[in-house]
Design an enzyme around this catalytic site. Structure first.
Site, PDB file in Angstrom:
ATOM      1  N   SER A 151      16.711 -12.140  36.787  1.00 57.55           N
ATOM      2  CA  SER A 151      17.958 -12.372  37.519  1.00 57.55           C
ATOM      3  C   SER A 151      18.131 -13.836  37.884  1.00 57.55           C
ATOM      4  CB  SER A 151      17.932 -11.583  38.833  1.00 57.55           C
ATOM      5  OG  SER A 151      17.847 -10.214  38.592  1.00 57.55           O
ATOM      6  N   HIS A 200      20.520 -11.125  30.286  1.00 54.16           N
ATOM      7  CA  HIS A 200      20.622 -10.578  31.645  1.00 54.16           C
ATOM      8  C   HIS A 200      21.649  -9.450  31.694  1.00 54.16           C
ATOM      9  CE1 HIS A 200      21.709 -11.415  36.129  1.00 54.16           C
ATOM     10  NE2 HIS A 200      20.818 -10.454  36.033  1.00 54.16           N
ATOM     11  N   GLU A 207      24.801 -11.375  30.546  1.00 54.57           N
ATOM     12  CA  GLU A 207      24.824 -12.833  30.680  1.00 54.57           C
ATOM     13  C   GLU A 207      23.744 -13.379  29.734  1.00 54.57           C
ATOM     14  OE1 GLU A 207      23.760 -14.038  34.725  1.00 54.57           O
ATOM     15  OE2 GLU A 207      25.411 -15.455  34.766  1.00 54.57           O
ATOM     16  N   ASN A 221      24.339 -14.270  39.754  1.00 51.91           N
ATOM     17  CA  ASN A 221      23.595 -14.188  41.015  1.00 51.91           C
ATOM     18  C   ASN A 221      23.750 -15.415  41.898  1.00 51.91           C
ATOM     19  OD1 ASN A 221      22.506 -11.567  41.059  1.00 51.91           O
ATOM     20  ND2 ASN A 221      21.186 -12.157  39.345  1.00 51.91           N
TER      21      ASN A 221
HETATM   22  N1  CAA Z   1      24.330   6.745  33.598  1.00 52.53           N
HETATM   23  C1  CAA Z   1      25.322   7.632  33.477  1.00 52.53           C
HETATM   24  N2  CAA Z   1      26.190   7.917  34.468  1.00 52.53           N
HETATM   25  C2  CAA Z   1      26.017   7.255  35.637  1.00 52.53           C
HETATM   26  C3  CAA Z   1      25.006   6.299  35.842  1.00 52.53           C
HETATM   27  C4  CAA Z   1      24.131   6.052  34.751  1.00 52.53           C
HETATM   28  N3  CAA Z   1      23.138   5.177  34.839  1.00 52.53           N
HETATM   29  N4  CAA Z   1      25.105   5.815  37.112  1.00 52.53           N
HETATM   30  C5  CAA Z   1      26.146   6.440  37.691  1.00 52.53           C
HETATM   31  N5  CAA Z   1      26.702   7.301  36.796  1.00 52.53           N
HETATM   32  C6  CAA Z   1      27.840   8.191  37.001  1.00 52.53           C
HETATM   33  C7  CAA Z   1      27.678   9.035  38.237  1.00 52.53           C
HETATM   34  O1  CAA Z   1      26.825  10.119  37.999  1.00 52.53           O
HETATM   35  C8  CAA Z   1      29.086   9.468  38.515  1.00 52.53           C
HETATM   36  O2  CAA Z   1      29.422  10.553  37.688  1.00 52.53           O
HETATM   37  P1  CAA Z   1      30.434  11.707  38.246  1.00 52.53           P
HETATM   38  O3  CAA Z   1      31.745  11.014  38.395  1.00 52.53           O
HETATM   39  O4  CAA Z   1      30.418  12.703  37.151  1.00 52.53           O
HETATM   40  O5  CAA Z   1      29.836  12.196  39.510  1.00 52.53           O
HETATM   41  C9  CAA Z   1      29.904   8.250  38.041  1.00 52.53           C
HETATM   42  O6  CAA Z   1      29.011   7.434  37.232  1.00 52.53           O
HETATM   43  C10 CAA Z   1      30.410   7.454  39.184  1.00 52.53           C
HETATM   44  O7  CAA Z   1      29.329   7.192  40.055  1.00 52.53           O
HETATM   45  P2  CAA Z   1      29.381   7.431  41.609  1.00 52.53           P
HETATM   46  O8  CAA Z   1      30.326   8.518  41.952  1.00 52.53           O
HETATM   47  O9  CAA Z   1      27.966   7.488  42.108  1.00 52.53           O
HETATM   48  O10 CAA Z   1      29.892   6.094  42.204  1.00 52.53           O
HETATM   49  P3  CAA Z   1      30.933   5.021  41.742  1.00 52.53           P
HETATM   50  O11 CAA Z   1      32.230   5.617  41.336  1.00 52.53           O
HETATM   51  O12 CAA Z   1      30.890   4.030  42.840  1.00 52.53           O
HETATM   52  O13 CAA Z   1      30.331   4.333  40.439  1.00 52.53           O
HETATM   53  C11 CAA Z   1      29.002   2.433  39.961  1.00 52.53           C
HETATM   54  C12 CAA Z   1      29.019   3.885  40.388  1.00 52.53           C
HETATM   55  C13 CAA Z   1      29.464   2.281  38.515  1.00 52.53           C
HETATM   56  C14 CAA Z   1      27.545   1.995  40.053  1.00 52.53           C
HETATM   57  C15 CAA Z   1      29.942   1.579  40.878  1.00 52.53           C
HETATM   58  O14 CAA Z   1      29.688   1.855  42.214  1.00 52.53           O
HETATM   59  C16 CAA Z   1      29.789   0.108  40.682  1.00 52.53           C
HETATM   60  O15 CAA Z   1      30.310  -0.475  39.739  1.00 52.53           O
HETATM   61  N6  CAA Z   1      29.063  -0.555  41.628  1.00 52.53           N
HETATM   62  C17 CAA Z   1      28.800  -1.980  41.560  1.00 52.53           C
HETATM   63  C18 CAA Z   1      27.725  -2.241  40.549  1.00 52.53           C
HETATM   64  C19 CAA Z   1      27.441  -3.709  40.425  1.00 52.53           C
HETATM   65  O16 CAA Z   1      28.017  -4.576  41.034  1.00 52.53           O
HETATM   66  N7  CAA Z   1      26.420  -3.994  39.573  1.00 52.53           N
HETATM   67  C20 CAA Z   1      25.962  -5.335  39.372  1.00 52.53           C
HETATM   68  C21 CAA Z   1      24.838  -5.605  40.335  1.00 52.53           C
HETATM   69  S1  CAA Z   1      24.245  -7.255  40.171  1.00 52.53           S
HETATM   70  C22 CAA Z   1      23.266  -7.196  38.827  1.00 52.53           C
HETATM   71  O17 CAA Z   1      23.095  -6.196  38.175  1.00 52.53           O
HETATM   72  C23 CAA Z   1      22.576  -8.464  38.482  1.00 52.53           C
HETATM   73  C24 CAA Z   1      21.317  -8.760  39.179  1.00 52.53           C
HETATM   74  O18 CAA Z   1      20.536  -9.543  38.591  1.00 52.53           O
HETATM   75  C25 CAA Z   1      20.971  -8.262  40.510  1.00 52.53           C
HETATM   76  P1  NAD Z   2      12.030  -2.122  39.262  1.00 47.37           P
HETATM   77  O1  NAD Z   2      11.188  -2.426  40.440  1.00 47.37           O
HETATM   78  O2  NAD Z   2      12.944  -0.941  39.272  1.00 47.37           O
HETATM   79  O3  NAD Z   2      11.102  -1.962  37.954  1.00 47.37           O
HETATM   80  C1  NAD Z   2      10.109  -2.867  37.564  1.00 47.37           C
HETATM   81  C2  NAD Z   2       9.152  -2.116  36.650  1.00 47.37           C
HETATM   82  O4  NAD Z   2       8.241  -3.046  36.025  1.00 47.37           O
HETATM   83  C3  NAD Z   2       8.284  -1.083  37.371  1.00 47.37           C
HETATM   84  O5  NAD Z   2       8.445   0.166  36.728  1.00 47.37           O
HETATM   85  C4  NAD Z   2       6.850  -1.614  37.210  1.00 47.37           C
HETATM   86  O6  NAD Z   2       5.897  -0.576  37.055  1.00 47.37           O
HETATM   87  C5  NAD Z   2       6.981  -2.424  35.941  1.00 47.37           C
HETATM   88  N1  NAD Z   2       5.978  -3.480  35.777  1.00 47.37           N
HETATM   89  C6  NAD Z   2       5.601  -4.391  36.702  1.00 47.37           C
HETATM   90  N2  NAD Z   2       4.704  -5.239  36.153  1.00 47.37           N
HETATM   91  C7  NAD Z   2       4.539  -4.859  34.854  1.00 47.37           C
HETATM   92  C8  NAD Z   2       3.767  -5.356  33.760  1.00 47.37           C
HETATM   93  N3  NAD Z   2       2.971  -6.414  33.908  1.00 47.37           N
HETATM   94  N4  NAD Z   2       3.839  -4.712  32.567  1.00 47.37           N
HETATM   95  C9  NAD Z   2       4.638  -3.636  32.405  1.00 47.37           C
HETATM   96  N5  NAD Z   2       5.395  -3.127  33.402  1.00 47.37           N
HETATM   97  C10 NAD Z   2       5.348  -3.737  34.613  1.00 47.37           C
HETATM   98  O7  NAD Z   2      12.860  -3.450  38.961  1.00 47.37           O
HETATM   99  P2  NAD Z   2      14.290  -3.606  38.259  1.00 47.37           P
HETATM  100  O8  NAD Z   2      15.343  -3.491  39.288  1.00 47.37           O
HETATM  101  O9  NAD Z   2      14.334  -2.752  37.048  1.00 47.37           O
HETATM  102  O10 NAD Z   2      14.237  -5.148  37.851  1.00 47.37           O
HETATM  103  C11 NAD Z   2      13.503  -5.582  36.724  1.00 47.37           C
HETATM  104  C12 NAD Z   2      13.946  -6.986  36.343  1.00 47.37           C
HETATM  105  O11 NAD Z   2      15.356  -6.971  36.070  1.00 47.37           O
HETATM  106  C13 NAD Z   2      13.741  -8.058  37.426  1.00 47.37           C
HETATM  107  O12 NAD Z   2      13.444  -9.275  36.813  1.00 47.37           O
HETATM  108  C14 NAD Z   2      15.104  -8.103  38.106  1.00 47.37           C
HETATM  109  O13 NAD Z   2      15.350  -9.329  38.747  1.00 47.37           O
HETATM  110  C15 NAD Z   2      16.022  -7.927  36.898  1.00 47.37           C
HETATM  111  N6  NAD Z   2      17.361  -7.393  37.196  1.00 47.37           N
HETATM  112  C16 NAD Z   2      17.524  -6.468  38.189  1.00 47.37           C
HETATM  113  C17 NAD Z   2      18.797  -5.975  38.444  1.00 47.37           C
HETATM  114  C18 NAD Z   2      19.010  -4.931  39.510  1.00 47.37           C
HETATM  115  O14 NAD Z   2      20.151  -4.705  39.911  1.00 47.37           O
HETATM  116  N7  NAD Z   2      17.985  -4.275  40.009  1.00 47.37           N
HETATM  117  C19 NAD Z   2      19.888  -6.399  37.687  1.00 47.37           C
HETATM  118  C20 NAD Z   2      19.678  -7.343  36.655  1.00 47.37           C
HETATM  119  C21 NAD Z   2      18.400  -7.841  36.431  1.00 47.37           C
END
Ligand code: CAA
Ligand code: NAD
Length: 286
Positions: free
Chosen positions: A123, A144, A156, A194
């Site tokens: 991330s 990403h 990304e 992020n």
């Molecule tokens: N596979 C299949 N279906 C899924 C699923 C998956 N992995 N996850 C959720 N669904 C389904 C649910 O089961 C639900 O189905 P039903 O309508 O049949 O019940 C449907 O999708 C809608 O889900 P929810 O009712 O739980 O909730 P929602 O309408 O809010 O949708 C969501 C869920 C798509 C996750 C939505 O809330 C959303 O877009 N949230 C924001 C997500 C976001 O911002 N992601 C980016 C995070 S940042 C990142 O990823 C980068 C990083 O490095 C941190």
């Molecule tokens: P998570 O905690 O759900 O899963 C991490 C997994 O890695 C665990 O199952 C753990 O057992 C495994 N693991 C740890 N060390 C290991 C190793 N040496 N060899 C093999 N497996 C190992 O974490 P996550 O949310 O899936 O995030 C994973 C990566 O993706 C991170 O770098 C995170 O920043 C990035 N990411 C996360 C998100 C998010 O929304 N959570 C979105 C985009 C990117």
């Protein structure tokens, strides 16, 4: 055998929420996919989660019943990294920790074939530094995905300083072949998504810490007031508070600006082991 941008077999390391989603999508598009996690329990969780997600997507006609069956058939699981030795591409999705990722990539560098592309789903951690720890920085890239991977459109793509244009082009083509849109970012801490998302989440923790509003009102305000699918604290629990904290530390250290300082309240949640949905407790209880 399916071939997308010259990739036929893909390894994914880390079977948490991201790795499981990435493996699911690769298998759905016909790539021979192996998911590796060091924790055998996590492999079972990933297997069950992927089956449930494929079932849901097929019920909604997002994928066909044939695609669902083919995806399950294309996916193998292992707790042994040597299962990845013949892969054309390995995507890393383990914990957001630079030392642990670097060690993994040094191992992957030794055991995969020289033509294999290594990609990180990090991330925030600099791609150039991770790539420099291998003997193939030209074949090293940031790929990403967003959470939840099967539903989110964006990937990304982050070339490091030494990444070749050929590697970048192939990864952009692969992401398009997996049904995703791509955006390209230079290799600065947090890339684009992020760098902009995490300060919002961090500010929500600071507002909660200062008693500006309850968690529910902060989330309601941002969800209904700015048309986001989830409020920032709900989203933080969804991403994982450990991951949010790790990203903010990389932003703070890497950009050297106090505005990225992780909220002390976020730090306290992580210290308590309250990582969000994955531990059944974060800002909210699940
Ligand atoms: N596979 C299949 N279906 C899924 C699923 C998956 N992995 N996850 C959720 N669904 C389904 C649910 O089961 C639900 O189905 P039903 O309508 O049949 O019940 C449907 O999708 C809608 O889900 P929810 O009712 O739980 O909730 P929602 O309408 O809010 O949708 C969501 C869920 C798509 C996750 C939505 O809330 C959303 O877009 N949230 C924001 C997500 C976001 O911002 N992601 C980016 C995070 S940042 C990142 O990823 C980068 C990083 O490095 C941190
Ligand atoms: P998570 O905690 O759900 O899963 C991490 C997994 O890695 C665990 O199952 C753990 O057992 C495994 N693991 C740890 N060390 C290991 C190793 N040496 N060899 C093999 N497996 C190992 O974490 P996550 O949310 O899936 O995030 C994973 C990566 O993706 C991170 O770098 C995170 O920043 C990035 N990411 C996360 C998100 C998010 O929304 N959570 C979105 C985009 C990117």
């Amino acid at each position: 055998m399916t071939n997308i941008a010259g990739f036929q077999s893909v390894g994914v390391v880390g079977g948490g929420q991201m790795g499981a989603g990435i493996a699911q999508v690769c298998a759905t598009y016909g790539l021979k996919t192996i998911l590796v996690d060091i924790n055998p329990k996590q492999i079972e969780t990933a297997r069950t989660g992927i089956a449930g997600s494929l079932e849901k997507l097929s019920t909604k006609n997002v994928i066909t019943a044939e695609q669902k069956i083919a995806a399950i058939g294309s996916l193998a699981y292992s707790s042994d990294l040597s299962a990845l030795k013949d892969c054309d591409l390995v995507i890393e999705a383990i914990v957001e920790n630079e030392r642990i990722k670097t060690e993994l990539f040094q191992t992957l560098d030794k055991l995969t074939k020289p033509t294999c592309v290594l990609a990180s789903n990090t991330s925030s951690i600099p791609i150039t530094r991770l790539g420099a720890a291998t003997t193939r920085p030209d074949k090293f890239i940031g790929m990403h995905f967003m959470n939840p991977v099967p539903l989110m459109k964006l990937v990304e793509v982050i070339p490091g300083m030494a990444t070749s244009e050929d590697t970048t082009r192939r990864i952009l083509d692969l992401a398009a072949g997996l049904g995703k849109e791509t955006s390209r970012s230079a290799d600065y801490p947090g890339f684009v998504v992020n760098r902009i998302l995490m300060p919002m989440i961090n500010e929500a923790f600071n507002a909660l810490m200062e008693g500006v509003a309850t968690a529910e009102d902060i989330d309601k305000g941002m969800k209904l007031g700015t048309n986001q699918p989830m409020g920032p604290l709900t989203l933080a629990d969804f991403i994982g508070l450990d991951t949010c904290y790790a990203i903010l530390k990389v932003l703070h250290e890497g950009l050297g600006d106090p505005r990225y300082r992780p909220s002390p309240l976020l730090a306290k949640h992580v210290e308590a082991g309250w990582f969000g949905r994955k531990t059944k407790r974060g800002v909210y209880k699940y």
